[in-house]
Structures are given as C-alpha cells and as structure tokens.
Enzyme design. Structure first.
Site, PDB file in Angstrom:
ATOM      1  N   CYS A 141       0.861  -1.191   0.000  1.00 51.20           N
ATOM      2  CA  CYS A 141       0.000   0.000   0.000  1.00 51.20           C
ATOM      3  C   CYS A 141       0.893   1.235   0.000  1.00 51.20           C
ATOM      4  O   CYS A 141       1.631   1.453   0.970  1.00 51.20           O
ATOM      5  CB  CYS A 141      -0.899  -0.023   1.236  1.00 51.20           C
ATOM      6  SG  CYS A 141      -1.970   1.418   1.380  1.00 51.20           S
ATOM      7  N   CYS A 170      -5.216   6.281  -4.134  1.00 55.09           N
ATOM      8  CA  CYS A 170      -4.549   4.977  -4.007  1.00 55.09           C
ATOM      9  C   CYS A 170      -3.110   5.171  -4.462  1.00 55.09           C
ATOM     10  O   CYS A 170      -2.875   5.519  -5.627  1.00 55.09           O
ATOM     11  CB  CYS A 170      -5.273   3.961  -4.888  1.00 55.09           C
ATOM     12  SG  CYS A 170      -4.466   2.363  -4.956  1.00 55.09           S
TER      13      CYS A 170
HETATM   14  N1  LIG Z   1      -6.118  -2.363  -2.152  1.00 57.53           N
HETATM   15  C1  LIG Z   1      -4.763  -2.621  -2.627  1.00 57.53           C
HETATM   16  C2  LIG Z   1      -3.735  -2.333  -1.523  1.00 57.53           C
HETATM   17  C3  LIG Z   1      -3.789  -0.916  -1.067  1.00 57.53           C
HETATM   18  C4  LIG Z   1      -3.455  -0.004  -2.181  1.00 57.53           C
HETATM   19  C5  LIG Z   1      -3.653   1.465  -1.889  1.00 57.53           C
HETATM   20  N2  LIG Z   1      -4.337   1.812  -0.669  1.00 57.53           N
HETATM   21  C6  LIG Z   1      -2.331   2.175  -1.984  1.00 57.53           C
HETATM   22  O1  LIG Z   1      -2.201   3.273  -1.422  1.00 57.53           O
HETATM   23  O2  LIG Z   1      -1.432   1.632  -2.665  1.00 57.53           O
HETATM   24  C7  LIG Z   1      -4.622  -4.084  -3.019  1.00 57.53           C
HETATM   25  O3  LIG Z   1      -5.216  -4.920  -2.397  1.00 57.53           O
HETATM   26  O4  LIG Z   1      -3.854  -4.349  -3.949  1.00 57.53           O
END
Ligand SMILES: N[C@H](CCC[C@H](N)C(=O)O)C(=O)O
EC number: 5.1.1.7
Length: 255
Positions: free
Chosen positions: A71, A195
């Site tokens: 993340c 994200c």
């Molecule tokens: N939901 C994403 C992980 C968190 C990604 C996001 N919150 C970031 O800031 O990279 C996954 O399961 O691949």
C-alpha cells in the site's frame, strides 16, 4: 489497545505500534471489525509497525477485508507514524510485503521509493501495471461522472484477474504532465479517495513514451506526484511517490 488514525490524500488507515508483537495478525475478523466504518474505528486499511533485525521497521498492511498487499499511501503514513514514534529521523529503510523501501520526510511531504516495475501490459484498449499491488488502468473522459464503482467492480472480478483480482484506476489527462485519477480498490471493494500504488501505475501508463517523467496527480483526496525513469528494455526504476501523510487522531479500543 492504543491506535492512531492517519490519512494520506484521503486514503485512511488504523495505525498500530506493534513493536511488542501483541496484535494477532491471523485474526482477520478483528482487522475487518476495526476497519468497519459503522461498528469499528473505520478505515480503508490497518497497518502494524513492527521491529525488524535488518530494517528500521517492518510494515504489515491489511486491506479492510483482511487481505494483505503493498500500500503506497499506507507506507507513506507508516513512515510519518514511525517518525512520530521516534523510531526514525527524516530518512528510513523499511520492509513491506513487496520488499524493502527507502523513504524520506522533506518539506512536510513523505517521499517513498517504490519497487521497480517490469513493464506495462496492454489489456485490449486498457493496460495493466504491478507497482507492488496489481492495477488495471483505463483512460476515460468526464471522469467526475464516470461510474467508477460499477465499472471498477466488473474489472476487479473479471475472470482474467481471478483468483486474486486487481485494483482499477480511471485516468483523465489534465495537461501534458498532470492527470486526474479515481480508483476502485480491491480489498476495500469501493472507490477510495486515492490509491498510492494506483496513482503510481497511472503515472507510468500516462507517460508511457517518456524515458523519465514527473507526473502530477489530482485525486478526490488530494494531490500527489510520481517520478520515475524508464530503461531501454521498458523496465522502470527510481520510482518515487510523493505526498502528504497526516495523523488525524489517537484513541484506545478494548479488543
Ligand atoms: N487495495 C490494494 C492495496 C492498497 C493499495 C492502496 N491503498 C495504496 O495506497 O497503494 C490491493 O489490495 O492491492
């Protein structure tokens, strides 16, 4: 149990100083309950900070559904949290699920070095990039009106990505070096306000023809930037995700 809430451009996290290894990281029902916005603290994800013999700290990231991944925004918040706890100064070298990362805190922003990226795959008229977590990328018009959850969910559960699924990012170019990105996030199973690994993938897809680029990214939760270099073989390195990370509040919860 003491906890903190952090947010990085609206991507929010329950942060726990777990250097005493007391949190049961197998109890995914607990993770989901703590992330529940009605029956728990409420967050997109939960992050444990733990000691590590070789790195300043280790970050364990859980999506709200208990699944684990890398993340980017969470890692930036983990760096800010580690500095708040006095574990690090302005620079750090820590471990996450996708490997080790350098980061620095500069002018109130957290700069996070992302893992190298092998390249971009074309998926019909869209593309796919793995930046530590998987990201499907689609260029759209009128992004503010685009049905991100409806279309995002279809792609996230598409057979092509079974069984693990993917995150889905919708991009609208604003200028030659700026894009607007909206993301449907796997493991949150909804649109998030930003994200980090997603905007990194979006920037790489947007500047596909550039050997080196710095891309400004607007998201619903705030502004980020991504810079990277592309090698002759199409691999990408020296990838940095830059943006704010704020502590929102601290609290106690009886488990
Ligand atoms: N939901 C994403 C992980 C968190 C990604 C996001 N919150 C970031 O800031 O990279 C996954 O399961 O691949």
């Amino acid at each position: 149990m003491k906890f903190y809430k952090y947010q990085g451009t609206g991507n929010d996290f329950v942060m726990i100083d777990d250097r005493e290894n007391r949190f049961d990281d197998q109890d995914l029902a607990l993770v989901s309950r703590l992330c529940d916005r009605k029956f728990g603290i409420g967050a997109d994800g939960l992050i444990l900070i733990r000691n590590h013999p070789k790195y300043n700290f280790e970050m364990i990231y859980f999506n709200a559904d208990g699944s684990q991944s890398m993340c980017g925004n969470g890692a930036r918040c983990a760096v800010a949290f580690a500095e708040f706890l006095g574990i690090i100064g302005e620079k750090t070298h820590f471990l996450a699920i996708d490997g080790d990362h350098e980061a620095l805190i500069k002018e109130g922003l957290v700069e996070l070095k992302m893992g190298n990226v092998s390249g971009i795959d074309q998926v019909k008229t869209d593309c796919f990039v793995n930046t530590g977590s998987p990201h499907h990328i689609r260029f759209v018009d009128q992004i503010e009106e685009y049905p991100v959850v409806e279309e995002g969910r279809k792609i996230r559960y598409d057979q092509r990505y079974s069984p693990g699924g993917t995150n889905v990012n919708f991009i609208q170019p604003i200028s030659s070096d700026e894009i607007f990105v909206r993301t449907y996030e796997r493991g949150v199973e909804d649109e998030t306000l930003s994200c980090g690994t997603g905007v990194t993938a979006a920037a790489i897809a947007f500047a596909q023809d550039q050997k080196a680029a710095t891309v400004k990214i607007k998201t619903r939760g705030g502004n980020l930037s991504v810079r990277f270099r592309r090698n002759a073989d199409g691999t990408l390195e020296d990838i940095w995700l830059i943006g704010p990370a704020q502590q929102v509040f601290a609290g106690q919860i009886d488990l």
